[in-house]
Design an enzyme around this catalytic site. Structure first.
Site, PDB file in Angstrom:
ATOM      1  N   CYS A  87       0.879  -0.873  -0.467  1.00  0.00           N
ATOM      2  CA  CYS A  87       0.144  -0.309  -0.038  1.00  0.00           C
ATOM      3  C   CYS A  87       1.187   1.054   0.003  1.00  0.00           C
ATOM      4  O   CYS A  87       0.441   2.132  -0.296  1.00  0.00           O
ATOM      5  CB  CYS A  87      -0.634   0.368   1.074  1.00  0.00           C
ATOM      6  SG  CYS A  87      -2.101  -1.375   0.808  1.00  0.00           S
TER       7      CYS A  87
ATOM      8  N   HIS B  47      -3.689   7.354   2.187  1.00  0.00           N
ATOM      9  CA  HIS B  47      -3.878   5.923   1.201  1.00  0.00           C
ATOM     10  C   HIS B  47      -5.012   5.611   2.106  1.00  0.00           C
ATOM     11  O   HIS B  47      -5.721   5.860   3.451  1.00  0.00           O
ATOM     12  CB  HIS B  47      -3.406   4.506   2.185  1.00  0.00           C
ATOM     13  CG  HIS B  47      -3.290   3.311   1.804  1.00  0.00           C
ATOM     14  ND1 HIS B  47      -3.562   2.789   0.928  1.00  0.00           N
ATOM     15  CD2 HIS B  47      -3.756   2.527   1.970  1.00  0.00           C
ATOM     16  CE1 HIS B  47      -4.308   1.327   0.670  1.00  0.00           C
ATOM     17  NE2 HIS B  47      -3.551   0.656   1.867  1.00  0.00           N
TER      18      HIS B  47
ATOM     19  N   ASN C 119      -9.643  -0.914  -1.043  1.00  0.00           N
ATOM     20  CA  ASN C 119      -8.438  -0.189  -0.878  1.00  0.00           C
ATOM     21  C   ASN C 119      -7.936  -1.434  -2.076  1.00  0.00           C
ATOM     22  O   ASN C 119      -7.731  -2.597  -2.376  1.00  0.00           O
ATOM     23  CB  ASN C 119      -7.849  -1.525   0.482  1.00  0.00           C
ATOM     24  CG  ASN C 119      -6.630  -1.196   0.850  1.00  0.00           C
ATOM     25  OD1 ASN C 119      -5.918  -1.066  -0.306  1.00  0.00           O
ATOM     26  ND2 ASN C 119      -6.536  -1.636   1.911  1.00  0.00           N
TER      27      ASN C 119
HETATM   28  O1  UT7 Z   1      -3.602  -1.242   3.380  1.00  0.00           O
HETATM   29  C1  UT7 Z   1      -2.671  -1.679   4.195  1.00  0.00           C
HETATM   30  C2  UT7 Z   1      -2.934  -1.586   5.762  1.00  0.00           C
HETATM   31  N1  UT7 Z   1      -4.268  -2.040   6.034  1.00  0.00           N
HETATM   32  C3  UT7 Z   1      -5.052  -1.815   7.120  1.00  0.00           C
HETATM   33  O2  UT7 Z   1      -4.521  -0.395   7.583  1.00  0.00           O
HETATM   34  C4  UT7 Z   1      -6.237  -2.170   7.531  1.00  0.00           C
HETATM   35  C5  UT7 Z   1      -6.718  -2.336   8.971  1.00  0.00           C
HETATM   36  N2  UT7 Z   1      -7.805  -3.032   9.715  1.00  0.00           N
HETATM   37  C6  UT7 Z   1      -8.423  -2.286  10.023  1.00  0.00           C
HETATM   38  O3  UT7 Z   1      -8.919  -1.845   8.889  1.00  0.00           O
HETATM   39  C7  UT7 Z   1      -9.641  -3.235  10.639  1.00  0.00           C
HETATM   40  O4  UT7 Z   1      -9.020  -3.328  11.554  1.00  0.00           O
HETATM   41  C8  UT7 Z   1     -10.884  -4.393  10.179  1.00  0.00           C
HETATM   42  C9  UT7 Z   1     -11.737  -3.219   8.940  1.00  0.00           C
HETATM   43  C10 UT7 Z   1      -9.634  -4.893   9.278  1.00  0.00           C
HETATM   44  C11 UT7 Z   1     -11.797  -4.514  10.828  1.00  0.00           C
HETATM   45  O5  UT7 Z   1     -12.067  -4.006  11.997  1.00  0.00           O
HETATM   46  P1  UT7 Z   1     -12.440  -3.760  13.579  1.00  0.00           P
HETATM   47  O6  UT7 Z   1     -12.734  -2.888  14.442  1.00  0.00           O
HETATM   48  O7  UT7 Z   1     -10.286  -4.217  13.715  1.00  0.00           O
HETATM   49  O8  UT7 Z   1     -12.972  -5.152  14.170  1.00  0.00           O
HETATM   50  P2  UT7 Z   1     -12.328  -6.437  14.259  1.00  0.00           P
HETATM   51  O9  UT7 Z   1     -11.563  -7.251  13.845  1.00  0.00           O
HETATM   52  O10 UT7 Z   1     -11.724  -5.671  16.227  1.00  0.00           O
HETATM   53  O11 UT7 Z   1     -13.347  -7.653  14.215  1.00  0.00           O
HETATM   54  C12 UT7 Z   1     -14.292  -6.886  15.173  1.00  0.00           C
HETATM   55  C13 UT7 Z   1     -15.940  -8.155  14.952  1.00  0.00           C
HETATM   56  C14 UT7 Z   1     -15.005  -9.284  15.424  1.00  0.00           C
HETATM   57  O12 UT7 Z   1     -16.368 -10.041  15.801  1.00  0.00           O
HETATM   58  P3  UT7 Z   1     -15.989 -10.675  17.425  1.00  0.00           P
HETATM   59  O13 UT7 Z   1     -14.569 -11.342  17.449  1.00  0.00           O
HETATM   60  O14 UT7 Z   1     -15.904  -9.487  17.565  1.00  0.00           O
HETATM   61  O15 UT7 Z   1     -17.095 -11.686  18.047  1.00  0.00           O
HETATM   62  C15 UT7 Z   1     -15.096 -10.067  13.792  1.00  0.00           C
HETATM   63  O16 UT7 Z   1     -15.375 -11.590  14.155  1.00  0.00           O
HETATM   64  O17 UT7 Z   1     -16.279  -8.023  13.682  1.00  0.00           O
HETATM   65  C16 UT7 Z   1     -16.655  -8.760  12.875  1.00  0.00           C
HETATM   66  N3  UT7 Z   1     -16.150  -9.526  11.540  1.00  0.00           N
HETATM   67  C17 UT7 Z   1     -17.596  -8.523  10.885  1.00  0.00           C
HETATM   68  N4  UT7 Z   1     -18.484  -8.663  11.122  1.00  0.00           N
HETATM   69  C18 UT7 Z   1     -19.835  -8.064  10.251  1.00  0.00           C
HETATM   70  C19 UT7 Z   1     -15.361  -9.101  10.818  1.00  0.00           C
HETATM   71  N5  UT7 Z   1     -15.232  -9.183   9.771  1.00  0.00           N
HETATM   72  C20 UT7 Z   1     -16.698  -9.157   9.679  1.00  0.00           C
HETATM   73  C21 UT7 Z   1     -17.669  -8.778   8.403  1.00  0.00           C
HETATM   74  N6  UT7 Z   1     -18.480  -7.747   9.061  1.00  0.00           N
HETATM   75  N7  UT7 Z   1     -17.311  -8.108   7.321  1.00  0.00           N
END
Ligand code: UT7
Length: 336
Positions: free
Chosen positions: A119, A260, A290
């Site tokens: 990225c 980004h 992204n």
């Molecule tokens: O470009 C390269 C660099 N990349 C980045 O900068 C991306 C960095 N990360 C992110 O953007 C975020 O961490 C994500 C968007 C990937 C995830 O968001 P988050 O707020 O960190 O969510 P999380 O991983 O803490 O997940 C929260 C909950 C989880 O459920 P539990 O374990 O709390 O029950 C996940 O299983 O959301 C759940 N979850 C979803 N729910 C509905 C994960 N993906 C989904 C989904 N739909 N697609």
């Protein structure tokens, strides 16, 4: 970057081009294939839609972006000295995607290469292109950010498949002796200890392709989103604040932060740390998700063509990605 006091030439952007494929994958589509919902995706990421290239490869995305650049800037492809393609989804390991683009557009006098910094790829490639111009030997360098992320995304992995899309955008760099114009400064970093959090393990010399690598889904992108989130905010904000300080820039001096586009919450947190309000942040994540190396140039092209980005505007470009790689760049926009 070499202090601009020692340089006699700056690189400036004199042309732009972009391409996104027609097929749209909206959040409703993901509701039909995985356990997710539009509200979660919008509030956690800011994404509503992303594009997908159905037929073709990254070189096709890149070629169309460069063709748009050539058409809109009346550039003769034979004048291009070098083509740099930032991508993590090259058509194949070799030849480089840049060579395929060179052949497609008839850039008969160009050399070129691919640059792999995920990225942060466009920023790294822009600095590489700028250095070629600043050295005095090259007059026209095309820098492309292009990725077909749909080729390495696992569409059963709900954590990641909703995030990524396909696209490409390109800029033309040319020299200027006006040291107040063009690319003025950059701070670029990498830290390979980040490899555990964001990688694609299969297919390279570490894990050449086998039935096992396919069965174990090693040819797909893996990301520990939560871990990357924290370092992304800190990484992008720290270098951007450092960039402002070392160039005596106050937040009111900056026309746009060009971040980004990985997650709207990361973008907001970075802008907050820099004291920059939302209206001065380029954002198009809702349309494209992204697109890895393409996010920053896609923003530049769209804001320029919409008449929002104007000649003389001071920009801070900021990126964070796999490696880890990250960085910030200070640029004065050169196009009328
Ligand atoms: O470009 C390269 C660099 N990349 C980045 O900068 C991306 C960095 N990360 C992110 O953007 C975020 O961490 C994500 C968007 C990937 C995830 O968001 P988050 O707020 O960190 O969510 P999380 O991983 O803490 O997940 C929260 C909950 C989880 O459920 P539990 O374990 O709390 O029950 C996940 O299983 O959301 C759940 N979850 C979803 N729910 C509905 C994960 N993906 C989904 C989904 N739909 N697609």
């Amino acid at each position: 970057m070499q202090s601009n006091k020692k340089r006699l030439i700056n690189a400036k952007v004199t042309g732009v081009g972009m391409y996104v494929p027609e097929k749209v994958l909206d959040n409703k589509y993901f509701e039909s294939i995985i356990d997710t919902n539009d509200e979660w995706i919008r509030t956690r990421t800011g994404i509503r839609e992303r594009r997908m290239l159905e037929n073709g490869a990254t070189s096709d995305l890149a070629t169309k972006a460069v063709e748009d650049l050539i058409k809109t800037s009346n550039l003769d492809p034979k004048e291009i000295d070098c083509i740099i393609v930032a991508t993590v989804t090259p058509d194949m390991f070799f030849p480089a995607t840049a060579c395929l683009v060179q052949n497609n557009i008839g850039a008969d006098h160009a050399w070129g290469y691919d640059l792999s910094a995920a990225c942060s790829g466009f920023l790294f490639a822009l600095q590489s292109g700028a250095s070629l111009i600043e050295g005095g030997s090259y007059k026209k360098v095309v820098v492309v950010g292009a990725d077909k992320m749909s080729s390495i995304v696992d569409y059963t992995d709900r954590n990641n498949c909703i995030l990524f899309g396909d696209g490409a955008a390109a800029v033309l760099l040319e020299p200027t002796e006006n040291m107040d114009d063009g690319i003025k400064d950059s701070l670029l970093r990498c830290d390979g200890s980040g490899k555990e959090s964001l990688h694609m393990l299969g297919g390279g010399s570490l894990n050449p392709p086998t039935h096992d690598t396919v069965d174990n889904k090693m040819h797909y992108l893996f990301q520990d989103g939560k871990a990357v989130f924290k370092v992304a905010v800190k990484g992008m904000a720290d270098v951007s604040v450092e960039m402002m300080e070392q160039n005596d820039l106050k937040s009111e001096d900056i026309a746009f932060l060009v971040p980004h586009q990985a997650n709207l919450r990361i973008i907001d947190a970075t802008a907050n740390r820099m004291g920059i309000t939302r209206d001065k942040v380029m954002i198009n994540i809702e349309k494209y998700g992204n697109t890895t190396a393409a996010t920053i140039p896609l923003c530049l092209v769209e804001y320029y063509r919409d008449g929002k980005l104007k000649k003389g505007d001071k920009l801070i470009l900021a990126a964070f990605g796999a490696g880890f790689t990250w960085g910030s760049m200070y640029m004065v926009w050169s196009m009328d």
